[in-house]
Design an enzyme around this catalytic site. Structure first.
Site, short mmCIF file in Angstrom:
data_model
loop_
_atom_site.label_atom_id
_atom_site.label_comp_id
_atom_site.label_asym_id
_atom_site.label_seq_id
_atom_site.Cartn_x
_atom_site.Cartn_y
_atom_site.Cartn_z
N LYS A 40 0.83 -1.20 0.00
CA LYS A 40 0.00 0.00 0.00
C LYS A 40 0.87 1.26 0.00
CE LYS A 40 -3.86 -0.41 2.16
NZ LYS A 40 -4.45 -0.89 3.39
N ARG A 110 -3.48 3.01 8.23
CA ARG A 110 -3.73 1.79 7.46
C ARG A 110 -2.57 0.81 7.53
NH1 ARG A 110 -7.50 2.79 3.08
NH2 ARG A 110 -8.57 4.71 3.56
N GLY A 119 -7.70 -7.49 3.93
CA GLY A 119 -8.57 -7.49 5.11
C GLY A 119 -8.03 -8.25 6.31
N MET A 121 -5.40 -7.48 8.22
CA MET A 121 -4.90 -6.66 9.32
C MET A 121 -5.80 -5.46 9.50
SD MET A 121 -0.89 -7.00 8.78
CE MET A 121 -1.06 -6.49 7.12
N ARG A 354 -2.99 -1.88 -6.30
CA ARG A 354 -2.18 -3.10 -6.09
C ARG A 354 -2.50 -4.07 -7.21
NH1 ARG A 354 -5.34 -5.34 -0.74
NH2 ARG A 354 -7.41 -5.06 -1.57
N HIS A 476 -15.39 -9.27 1.11
CA HIS A 476 -14.36 -10.12 1.70
C HIS A 476 -14.48 -11.55 1.19
CE1 HIS A 476 -12.81 -12.79 4.90
NE2 HIS A 476 -11.79 -11.94 4.86
N SER A 794 13.25 -44.27 -11.73
CA SER A 794 12.14 -43.34 -11.45
C SER A 794 12.02 -43.22 -9.94
CB SER A 794 10.84 -43.87 -12.06
OG SER A 794 9.79 -42.97 -11.75
N CYS A 862 7.98 -40.22 -10.01
CA CYS A 862 6.57 -40.57 -10.17
C CYS A 862 5.81 -40.52 -8.84
CB CYS A 862 6.40 -41.92 -10.84
SG CYS A 862 7.16 -43.26 -9.91
N TYR A 882 12.40 -36.18 -16.55
CA TYR A 882 10.97 -35.83 -16.61
C TYR A 882 10.33 -35.92 -15.23
CZ TYR A 882 10.14 -40.87 -16.30
OH TYR A 882 10.11 -42.17 -15.87
C1 PEP Z 1 6.04 -43.84 -4.72
O1 PEP Z 1 6.33 -44.54 -3.76
O2 PEP Z 1 6.37 -42.66 -4.84
C2 PEP Z 1 5.21 -44.39 -5.80
C3 PEP Z 1 4.95 -43.71 -6.88
O3 PEP Z 1 4.67 -45.61 -5.56
P1 PEP Z 1 3.33 -45.81 -4.73
O4 PEP Z 1 2.80 -44.48 -4.36
O5 PEP Z 1 2.43 -46.58 -5.62
O6 PEP Z 1 3.85 -46.61 -3.58
#
Ligand code: PEP
Ligand code: MG
Length: 910
Positions: A40, A110, A119, A121, A354, A476, A794, A862, A882
């Site tokens: 502000k 303010r 809102g 504070m 802002r 709000h 992975s 993963c 990836y």
């Molecule tokens: C993990 O352990 O990150 C994984 C992808 O396998 P799961 O969640 O199936 O055990």
């Protein structure tokens, strides 16, 4: 501290600049000083420098706030003298004096942190009033109503915020006064009634604080400044910072600004305007205002304001000026702005600018439009959109057919303002604490309030949607819901909420606490009962596709997907997935026609019995794989062999012992009971105390090699089937939970053996890869050896987090983990945001070792972290190939990966 150093520190404090002026077209600060002056303060300084009509004032720095807390709530030395000088300057500029009975200067005090915390504070308006200055104000304006109104507002606001008196005390007195004087709204209160109210308010202050209301303006100012500092650690501000992961040591700045009055009659008013529509991103002035009112009335949502377009006819000159200023500010900041303005007797004043909070849809549209307008670059557009917001664009909405059906059944209740998009269904709850309670009991709730205030924040966070009876689209409720990505319907005037009875009446129907309702924040409609939701069409999101195509050009990380079915693969590919990073084959076992076969396999007494059951499963798996390869034609599909402990496939029998006892008591068929007893016995046999550390993953495959054989046959058989149909199948076989070379060597041997058999049987070879998950700490440490056999890694960061931290995810999230995060014992839930110091460090070791053996080793992730923006940034930094998130997070990951690449490039340039 030695005395000499203490003196030196004091002197430095006294010399330090705590106060920055803005007055007469010149400011000591500018927009770059957000951290010091708050958003502000920096905005007011910048607008002043740009020659915009800003009332004179000064900003006390965030450093002063921190120094105040460091000194045990004492104003730092030198601050007050600088405030006095500031007051003198604005007195000169405004031609009025604080406390002057003839020509009194009134100020607002303010809050304003570096990060916008709408809102959260406190702010005090009309400071400087007492009996004498009020009289002066009345004489000056020739408007007794206005002067009494300003005075009563000041006492209640100061009483509540600075003196800590509960707001209800003042509200009750106001309501009673309105009833007595037959006033429908606050605006109908006549001067006499307001004078009476002032007397009552003073009584309340005396009763509650045992002292008279402070009348000396400088004393008022000092107390108010301290109160604003203290609001930095108020509950709602702390909750808000926790929610949005804002640091607690930033402090708030305090801006003291000459009051201008929007409540001086019908040529005055106050409002909030957005330079573009914050819901849709459309390029037009959007907002609301109230005639003859003060700013708090708009934000609190007590009166429902008029749309800004109406100002065009009501005060055309002001509208024109506002539009011009809006354009100028947008160009200046190169972003959509949220403006606060006040009109005092026809003259426009700007009180704040802002960066505007916006929905995901608006964020994407504004960013891409601004690239088209030449205001920002594509890289800036990529940086502007929060990846988490992208997920919102793929929010569920109600199925049109179901909506029509609900209408036909008379379940349509009412329509309010479409304040924040998305659809939500849940149990109606009428207070914030109850919402938190039910959320704890795993219920979905819709928070229903007459209007929300910052005190409801914890309940809003716990809700899936918000519904209010009052307030506009800048109230709000609306602003906070948009920030949280929650659907919100506000200003639904047909609701008659009875907080005492915990119910609402709407168009002759009653909805009690706990009964389901559905709200549509995109249309503003409210329905009784549950409405099924459907997912939106990604292809229709043109601007998002464009933004993501720019992001794809910037990112170096691949974005794959965790998908277990052909449908998921098709959808993921539409969303931009470049491969399947994890297909959890056991999910295919859970489908209705397959589960009994899996159960037969588990129940089998010997290898032959298991092989028989597995032979029945094979065609199902093979068929699924063919479809998945087809959906991902030309892209890798990483298939993980079975992972969970076997008892997970017998969950439905958890209470079988009770069932058996009941059957026996009722004298049921003996053969049936015998069958059940057999299952129960098997269940007892395979039961484990720590199943997550037990017989699962590759251990299962080594104990029951026939399972591995069936799965490899299905994976490669399907690849040959697909190839015969002209599909470019790229199977990658992945082993779960490997921790030793002994395991990996044997698994590899078996896979090769089965593969060779299949190729021979089918008279055709297909390429495939052999790899492993890295989800056991030991596997990280021997990754150089692992890479001799594994062609890809992975990271299974779900299990890796469990095993490195020694925390069971399923148990911990139910018990201590939430508390750990709340109490800041750990910064984040490590199952959502990757623990860089522990898990991340192990990943680094594994990557380094793995690539020593195999420099071109393909490494992905993963675990759930593959869809979390901060974890994705880390994955980029450590050089993963990836990330593989769940389907709807694919677009999130595409954007987050691009942002990580841009941040990395910026870092290198520095
Ligand atoms: C993990 O352990 O990150 C994984 C992808 O396998 P799961 O969640 O199936 O055990
Ligand atoms: Mg795992």
């Amino acid at each position: 501290m030695p005395a000499r150093r203490r003196t030196a520190t004091r002197k430095t404090a006294a010399r330090k600049k705590w106060v920055y002026l803005f007055s007469g077209g010149k400011a000591e600060g500018d927009a770059s000083m957000r951290a010091l002056l708050g958003g502000k303060g920096a905005g007011l300084a910048e607008m002043t420098n740009a020659g915009l009509p800003v009332p004179p004032g000064f900003t006390i720095t965030t450093e002063a706030c921190n120094a105040y807390f460091a000194a045990n709530k004492q104003l730092p030395r030198g601050l007050w003298e600088q405030v006095e000088r500031g007051i003198a300057t604005i007195e000169k500029a405004a031609g009025k004096k604080l406390g002057d009975t003839k020509n009194p200067l009134l100020v607002s005090v303010r809050s304003g942190a570096a990060m916008s915390m709408p809102g959260m504070m406190d702010t005090v308006l009309n400071l400087g009033l007492n009996d004498e200055t009020r009289e002066g104000l009345e004489r000056l304006t020739n408007n007794p109503r206005f002067a009494w109104d300003a005075y009563r507002r000041f006492i209640s606001m100061f009483g509540r915020i600075v003196l800590g008196i509960p707001g209800e005390a003042f509200e009750h007195a106001l309501e009673a006064n309105k009833r007595k004087s037959r006033a429908a709204t606050d605006a109908d209160l006549r001067p006499d009634a307001l004078r009476q109210l002032v007397a009552e308010y003073k009584e309340i202050v005396k009763r509650e604080t045992k002292k008279d209301f402070p009348t000396e303006p400088r004393a008022q100012l000092r107390l108010a400044i301290e109160a604003v500092f203290q609001s930095w650690f108020g509950r709602r501000a702390v909750d808000y910072r926790n929610q949005f992961k804002i640091r607690h040591d930033l402090g708030t700045a305090v801006s003291v600004v000459t009051m201008v009055f929007g409540n001086m009659g019908n040529d005055s008013g106050t409002g909030v305007a957005f330079t573009r529509d914050p819901n849709t991103g459309t390029k037009e002035l959007y907002g609301e205002y109230l005639v003859n009112a003060q700013g708090e009335d708009v934000v609190a949502g007590i009166r429902t304001p008029s749309k800004i377009a109406q100002l065009k006819s009501e005060m055309p000159k002001v509208y024109e000026q506002l539009e011009k200023i809006a354009k100028r500010l947008e160009k200046h900041y190169r972003d959509a702005q949220d403006l606060e303005f006040t009109i005092e007797r026809g003259k426009l004043y700007m009180l704040q600018t802002r960066s505007a909070k916006r929905t995901a849809r608006a964020a994407v549209k504004i960013a891409t439009d601004m690239v088209g307008e030449g205001l920002i670059t594509k890289d800036e557009a990529i940086r502007r959109v929060d990846p988490a917001q992208v997920e919102q664009l793929l929010l569920p909405r109600f199925d049109d057919k179901e909506v029509e059906k609900a209408r036909g059944e008379g379940r349509y209740l009412a329509k309010g303002l479409n304040a924040s998009p998305g659809a939500a269904t849940g149990r109606a709850v009428f207070d914030a604490d109850r919402a938190v309670e039910l959320k704890g009991a795993k219920q979905l709730v819709v928070l229903v309030r007459p209007e929300t205030s910052p005190d409801d924040f914890h309940g809003m966070v716990a809700a899936t949607g918000i519904l209010t009876a009052r307030g506009g689209s800048t109230s709000h409720a609306a602003v906070v819901a948009r920030g949280l990505g929650l659907p919100c319907v506000s200003g639904c005037a047909a609701l008659d909420i009875d907080l005492g009875k915990r119910e609402m009446r709407v168009n002759g129907k009653v909805v009690k606490e706990g009964e389901p309702i559905s709200i549509d924040g995109t249309t503003g409609e409210v329905f009784a009962g549950e409405l099924p939701t459907i997912l939106p069409n990604f292809k229709g999101e043109k601007e998002l596709s464009e933004l993501l195509s720019w992001a794809d050009k910037r990112r170096t990380l691949g974005v794959w997907v965790n998908a277990d079915t052909p449908e998921e693969c098709r959808l993921a590919r539409e969303l931009g997935a470049e491969g399947v990073g994890l297909a959890r084959t056991e999910h295919m076992f859970r489908q209705a026609e397959r589960l009994p076969i899996v159960q037969d396999m588990i129940m089998a007494d010997d290898t032959e019995g298991r092989k028989k059951a597995l032979a029945k499963l094979l065609p199902f798996q093979q068929g699924d794989f063919v479809e998945m390869y087809t959906a991902m034609d030309g892209l890798s599909v990483v298939i993980r062999l079975i992972d969970p402990p076997l008892h997970e496939f017998l969950r439905e029998y958890a209470d079988l012992d009770v069932e058996i006892a009941v059957d026996k008591a009722l004298g049921k068929d003996g053969a049936q009971i015998e069958k059940k007893e057999k299952i129960w016995k098997r269940l007892e046999q395979i039961q484990e105390d720590n199943p997550m550390l037990g017989l699962r993953g590759c251990r299962l495959l080594l104990v029951y090699p026939e399972i591995l054989e069936m799965q490899i046959r299905a994976i490669l058989g399907a690849a040959i089937d697909a190839a015969e149909q002209g599909v470019r199948a790229k199977p990658e076989i992945m082993m779960p939970l490997v921790g030793t070379m002994g395991e990996l060597d044997r698994l590899h041997e078996q896979v090769v053996q089965v593969a060779e058999t299949v190729f021979k049987e089918r008279g055709r070879r297909v390429p495939y890869k052999f790899g492993t998950m890295i989800e056991i700490p030991r596997a990280c440490l021997i990754s150089d050896e692992i890479a001799t056999k594994a062609e890809f890694f992975s990271f299974g960061t779900n299990d890796l987090t469990q095993t490195i931290l020694g925390i069971s995810r399923d148990d911990a999230q139910k018990s201590f983990l939430t508390q750990y995060v709340e109490k800041k014992i750990i910064p984040n839930d490590p199952f959502q945001v990757l623990d860089r110091e522990g898990v991340g460090e192990m990943m680094r070791i594994s990557i380094q070792k793995g690539r020593t053996t195999r420099p071109d080793l393909k490494i992905g992730i993963c675990g759930e972290h593959g869809g979390d923006p901060s974890s994705i940034e880390f994955c980029h930094q450590v050089g993963l190939t990836y990330v593989s998130p769940s389907t709807y997070r694919v677009p999130v990951a595409r954007l987050a990966a691009a942002q990580a690449a841009l941040a990395g490039a910026a870092e290198r340039d520095r």
